[in-house]
Design an enzyme around this catalytic site. Structure first.
Site, PDB file in Angstrom:
ATOM      1  N   ARG A   1       0.833  -1.202   0.000  1.00 21.01           N
ATOM      2  CA  ARG A   1       0.000   0.000   0.000  1.00 21.01           C
ATOM      3  C   ARG A   1       0.871   1.257   0.000  1.00 21.01           C
ATOM      4  O   ARG A   1       0.558   2.238  -0.662  1.00 21.01           O
ATOM      5  CB  ARG A   1      -0.950  -0.017   1.193  1.00 21.01           C
ATOM      6  CG  ARG A   1      -1.847   1.161   1.193  1.00 21.01           C
ATOM      7  CD  ARG A   1      -3.321   0.942   1.050  1.00 21.01           C
ATOM      8  NE  ARG A   1      -3.889  -0.216   0.532  1.00 21.01           N
ATOM      9  CZ  ARG A   1      -4.676  -0.244  -0.559  1.00 21.01           C
ATOM     10  NH1 ARG A   1      -4.887   0.852  -1.260  1.00 21.01           N
ATOM     11  NH2 ARG A   1      -5.243  -1.352  -0.946  1.00 21.01           N
TER      12      ARG A   1
ATOM     13  N   HIS B   1       2.291   1.590  -3.464  1.00 22.46           N
ATOM     14  CA  HIS B   1       1.195   2.030  -4.328  1.00 22.46           C
ATOM     15  C   HIS B   1       0.954   3.529  -4.185  1.00 22.46           C
ATOM     16  O   HIS B   1       0.738   4.229  -5.173  1.00 22.46           O
ATOM     17  CB  HIS B   1      -0.070   1.239  -3.975  1.00 22.46           C
ATOM     18  CG  HIS B   1      -1.297   1.701  -4.667  1.00 22.46           C
ATOM     19  ND1 HIS B   1      -2.216   2.518  -4.048  1.00 22.46           N
ATOM     20  CD2 HIS B   1      -1.762   1.481  -5.912  1.00 22.46           C
ATOM     21  CE1 HIS B   1      -3.206   2.773  -4.893  1.00 22.46           C
ATOM     22  NE2 HIS B   1      -2.958   2.155  -6.030  1.00 22.46           N
TER      23      HIS B   1
END
Length: 195
Positions: free
Chosen positions: A35, A38
């Site tokens: 995450r 990302h």
């Protein structure tokens, strides 16, 4: 309530995993690493982040049991999509030897007490102040950014022994700090992880 993942996000994670094998990470560590990468499109976070899976498991349970989430700035709060947060920066003032961010941490600590999850993505002085308090956090996500004090404050966090997510370099910021917290909020524990 299950989170609906947009097709663009699905494709982004597919491309991330095509460029970087994250399968060797334990489940929550993998969730945080992916995450954060990302959020920043920066694969170097895979080797820059520092965390312990056991700390993440404990923090995940605390979050899902309703532990308060404290942030250093509204930009971090804006990035946290599934939980209300405490941010006392608007109430804080600076003074001799005390930044507004550090004062905000003091105010938030008085409000929430022990057991909170702290998410610091902007101000190294906020992280430094947290380390002086008896906060007994469930987790500290310490990812402040900058050339002055950021790497040093994160090194102090790691040396403190508190349960933490940090990184070694000067990079970080509101988006990656919020992403690390979101990873824990979004992650559902599978039966294999609990056995």
């Amino acid at each position: 309530m299950n989170r609906v993942v947009h097709p663009i996000e699905q494709e982004s994670f597919r491309r991330l995993r095509a460029r970087l094998d994250t399968s060797h990470f334990p489940p929550l560590t993998r969730a945080v690493v992916e995450r954060v990468i990302h959020s920043a499109a920066d694969l170097e976070y895979a080797t820059d982040l520092v965390m312990n899976e056991d700390d993440l498991v404990t923090a995940h349970a605390a979050l899902h049991a309703g532990a308060p989430v404290v942030v250093d700035v509204e930009m971090v709060a804006s990035g946290i999509t599934r939980r209300g947060t405490v941010c006392r920066l608007r109430d804080a003032v600076s003074g001799p030897g005390l930044t507004r961010s550090a004062h905000a941490v003091r105010l938030a600590h008085e409000e929430v007490g022990p057991g909170a999850v702290w998410v610091i993505g902007c101000a190294p002085t906020a992280l430094e102040e947290l380390l002086t308090l008896d906060a007994s956090p469930a987790l500290v996500i310490g990812l402040p950014v900058g050339f002055v004090g950021a790497a040093e404050s994160k090194a102090a966090l790691r040396a403190s022994g508190l349960p933490a997510v940090s990184n070694v370099s000067e990079k970080g910021g509101s988006a990656v700090a919020a992403a690390a917290l979101n990873a824990l909020l979004y992650h559902t524990v599978s039966s294999e992880e609990t056995s």
